[in-house]
Scaffold this motif. Structure first.
Motif, PDB file in Angstrom:
ATOM      1  N   GLY A  21      10.746   9.967   1.781  1.00 31.52           N
ATOM      2  CA  GLY A  21      10.517   9.818   3.284  1.00 31.52           C
ATOM      3  C   GLY A  21       9.361  10.706   3.720  1.00 31.52           C
ATOM      4  N   LEU A  22       9.394  11.933   3.256  1.00 29.91           N
ATOM      5  CA  LEU A  22       8.531  12.970   3.802  1.00 29.91           C
ATOM      6  C   LEU A  22       7.153  12.456   3.262  1.00 29.91           C
ATOM      7  N   ARG A  23       7.107  12.072   2.001  1.00 34.30           N
ATOM      8  CA  ARG A  23       5.746  11.729   1.162  1.00 34.30           C
ATOM      9  C   ARG A  23       4.954  10.719   2.372  1.00 34.30           C
ATOM     10  N   LEU A  24       5.754   9.575   2.738  1.00 36.41           N
ATOM     11  CA  LEU A  24       5.324   8.743   3.430  1.00 36.41           C
ATOM     12  C   LEU A  24       5.002   9.048   5.081  1.00 36.41           C
ATOM     13  N   VAL A  66       1.102  -1.240   0.135  1.00 33.42           N
ATOM     14  CA  VAL A  66      -0.060  -0.056   0.002  1.00 33.42           C
ATOM     15  C   VAL A  66       0.698   1.429   0.043  1.00 33.42           C
ATOM     16  N   LEU A  67       1.801   1.317   0.820  1.00 32.04           N
ATOM     17  CA  LEU A  67       2.820   2.236   0.773  1.00 32.04           C
ATOM     18  C   LEU A  67       3.361   2.663  -0.331  1.00 32.04           C
ATOM     19  N   ALA A  68       3.999   1.479  -1.008  1.00 37.24           N
ATOM     20  CA  ALA A  68       4.927   1.484  -2.456  1.00 37.24           C
ATOM     21  C   ALA A  68       3.876   2.149  -3.254  1.00 37.24           C
ATOM     22  N   ASP A  69       2.558   1.673  -3.454  1.00 35.80           N
ATOM     23  CA  ASP A  69       1.615   2.496  -4.357  1.00 35.80           C
ATOM     24  C   ASP A  69       1.046   3.774  -4.207  1.00 35.80           C
ATOM     25  N   ARG A  70       1.401   4.318  -2.922  1.00 37.54           N
ATOM     26  CA  ARG A  70       1.397   5.724  -2.529  1.00 37.54           C
ATOM     27  C   ARG A  70       2.580   6.677  -2.717  1.00 37.54           C
ATOM     28  N   HIS A 120       9.711   1.433  -3.742  1.00 32.57           N
ATOM     29  CA  HIS A 120       9.340  -0.057  -3.633  1.00 32.57           C
ATOM     30  C   HIS A 120       9.878  -0.475  -2.366  1.00 32.57           C
ATOM     31  N   VAL A 121       9.000  -1.453  -1.710  1.00 29.33           N
ATOM     32  CA  VAL A 121       8.869  -2.175  -0.386  1.00 29.33           C
ATOM     33  C   VAL A 121       9.117  -3.698  -0.736  1.00 29.33           C
ATOM     34  N   THR A 122      10.203  -4.384  -0.269  1.00 31.94           N
ATOM     35  CA  THR A 122      10.405  -5.790  -0.557  1.00 31.94           C
ATOM     36  C   THR A 122       9.415  -6.588  -0.059  1.00 31.94           C
ATOM     37  N   ARG A 123       8.858  -7.600  -0.443  1.00 30.54           N
ATOM     38  CA  ARG A 123       7.458  -8.467  -0.073  1.00 30.54           C
ATOM     39  C   ARG A 123       8.333  -9.318   1.145  1.00 30.54           C
ATOM     40  N   THR A 124       7.553  -9.784   2.108  1.00 24.51           N
ATOM     41  CA  THR A 124       7.819 -10.817   2.814  1.00 24.51           C
ATOM     42  C   THR A 124       7.149 -12.094   2.214  1.00 24.51           C
ATOM     43  N   LEU A 125       7.793 -12.914   1.990  1.00 23.22           N
ATOM     44  CA  LEU A 125       7.209 -14.187   1.292  1.00 23.22           C
ATOM     45  C   LEU A 125       6.392 -15.048   2.386  1.00 23.22           C
ATOM     46  N   GLY A 126       7.209 -15.474   3.403  1.00 19.41           N
ATOM     47  CA  GLY A 126       6.679 -16.202   4.680  1.00 19.41           C
ATOM     48  C   GLY A 126       7.306 -16.138   5.596  1.00 19.41           C
TER      49      GLY A 126
END
Length: 500
Positions: free
Chosen positions: A355-358, A283-287, A293-299
């Motif tokens: 950083g400031l955007r988030l 969600v953050l990456a999309d905004r 980009h934010v790396t995904r946790t697979l498991g």
């Protein structure tokens, strides 16, 4: 009076037994390692709210610290953003010290003895880390783990930057990323009903009804007290307990040892929250308007305890297009890029914009040089950012609500509407950490920031960054405080002109 052997001497004896060829390089590296750690320590002494300091007095050629008992400690004019080891000697009264461990021992303030031992270990381990390095220009790495292994000195501002208590010399050589080893992770099968699993745990880490948990060999030997018949080859990254599988994901393992400031286990709440956090990261990456980009946790899996747990995370390299490279910010100093003021300003503008955007949306990243990576074009220009490991972000429900973003179910420690806490998290990690460590001095950092902020959207957060002192973790105070936890200090704002 007989003094016990120093950490430097003890490490030298071990090294002579396990890798005698490195002994000359280790001895040659010791003076530089002492200066590097002393520089980091002087930063803390000069700027942190240490209870046994009565005052600080700038003088023409440096700084004098007045101790509560009347003694005086003098050294050079401090630069809290300097990464080169400019502090080679300080004086306690008339006695000169080039050894940070001996200085802390003779200061004899509360909790000095334990901290002195950590400083001695940091110097010795740093010299060991530098001993095997080859000089001269190096080609740009082709693999993600090769970038990570170029970070030899550890944290650029922490006085225990290379302290690894509980690790023998042989174990440092076998597991420390700067030594370039291949680490054989153990594979421990656990009955599925006894294991907490979130996300998608892959089939190749399952054995029938059992979940197979990767375990660091140090953890297996010292904490779990077991041997592992099956093993998996991996390359250690700069965090030491996270490793890259060849051609595959990164594996974050539990490592119940104190490295720098923290014990590196994986808590059960963090395993439970990992899938939710990973989804929130997208969600953050999309905004982020394409900046992050934010790396995904697979498991993630935990066998009922923080001592046997692991997290699988995608490699940041998946976010590189053809010809691009993804470089951890901590590794930028091993390249020529930050030496260009224009490049540094462009990188600062990119990092602060994202950083400031988030932060405006309601999320404060812990964007230090290990968590934050930059995507470089084929020409070396900063294009986008990659962020990994959301475990220590701070989230503001009020800010999220203003932007119509649902608040996920997160551990309570992550959630706050305290603007000071949110700004501390971002500014302390990104500006006082990642950007300062890349710039290497107050002058270079200030120049880059002044250029970068001209183009940034005016917000209350940017006003605080421009006008207020810069928050930073009080790294020395934290190591000398039995209570533990994050403690903070304020540094001179690099956006303001440095005094003459």
């Amino acid at each position: 009076m007989h003094r016990p052997p120093t950490a430097e001497a003890e490490l030298a004896d071990e090294l002579a037994a396990v890798r005698p060829g490195l002994v000359p390089g280790y001895a040659a590296a010791l003076p530089g390692a002492r200066a590097a750690v002393l520089t980091r320590l002087w930063r803390g002494l000069a700027h942190e709210p240490l209870p046994w300091l009565a005052g600080r007095e700038p003088v023409r050629d440096g700084l004098v610290l007045r101790l509560s008992d009347g003694r005086r400690l003098s050294g050079p004019r401090p630069d809290p953003y300097a990464t080169d080891p400019y502090v080679t000697v300080v004086r306690l009264g008339e006695v000169a010290y080039d050894d940070p461990a001996r200085l802390m021992t003779d200061l004899a303030v509360p909790h000095a003895a334990g901290f002195a031992a950590e400083l001695g270990h940091s110097v010795a381990s740093l010299a060991l880390s530098r001993a095997g390095q080859r000089g001269g220009p190096r080609p740009w790495p082709g693999c993600d783990w090769e970038w990570e292994q170029r970070v030899v000195d550890g944290h650029p501002f922490h006085p225990t930057c290379r302290s690894r208590p509980g690790f023998s010399v042989a174990e440092q050589l076998a597991y420390g990323p700067e030594h370039g080893p291949v680490v054989e992770l153990g594979l421990v099968p656990v009955p599925a009903q006894a294991c907490l699993v979130t996300g998608v745990w892959p089939d190749w880490l399952r054995d029938g009804r059992r979940v197979v948990v990767p375990v660091h060999p140090w953890q297996a030997a010292h904490v779990l007290k077991r041997t592992c018949e099956e093993r998996l080859a991996a390359h250690p990254l700069m965090s030491l307990r996270t490793l890259a599988l060849p051609g595959g994901p990164h594996v974050k393992t539990a490592l119940s040892a104190r490295l720098t400031s923290s014990v590196r286990d994986i808590s059960l709440p963090s395993v439970a929250a990992s899938a939710v956090l990973s989804g929130f990261g997208q969600v953050l990456a999309d905004r982020s308007e394409g900046l992050l980009h934010v790396t995904r946790t697979l498991g993630a899996a935990a066998a009922g305890t923080a001592d046997l747990a692991a997290v699988l995370r995608e490699s940041p390299q998946v976010y590189a297009a053809a010809g691009e490279r993804v470089v951890p910010v901590a590794a930028l100093a091993t390249t020529a890029l930050p030496r260009s003021p224009a490049w540094l300003a462009a990188f600062a503008r990119l990092a602060l914009t994202a950083g400031l955007r988030l932060l405006e949306l309601g999320v404060a990243l812990e964007a230090h040089g290990q968590n934050l990576l930059v995507v470089l074009s084929a020409a070396g220009e900063p294009m986008r950012l990659v962020y990994r490991d959301l475990a220590d972000i701070r989230v503001s429900p009020a800010r999220l609500a203003r932007h119509g973003i649902p608040v996920p179910e997160l551990p309570a420690r992550m959630v706050t509407d305290d603007e000071r806490a949110l700004r501390r998290k971002l500014f302390g990690s990104l500006v006082a950490g990642a950007l300062a460590g890349t710039a290497g001095s107050r002058a270079a950092l200030g120049q880059a920031l002044r250029t970068a902020v001209r183009d940034l959207l005016r917000t209350s957060d940017l006003t605080a960054l421009r006008d207020d002192p810069l928050p930073a973790k009080a790294l020395t105070l934290m190591r000398m405080s039995p209570a533990g936890g994050d403690l903070w200090t304020e540094l001179p704002n690099p956006l303001h002109e440095s005094p003459n």
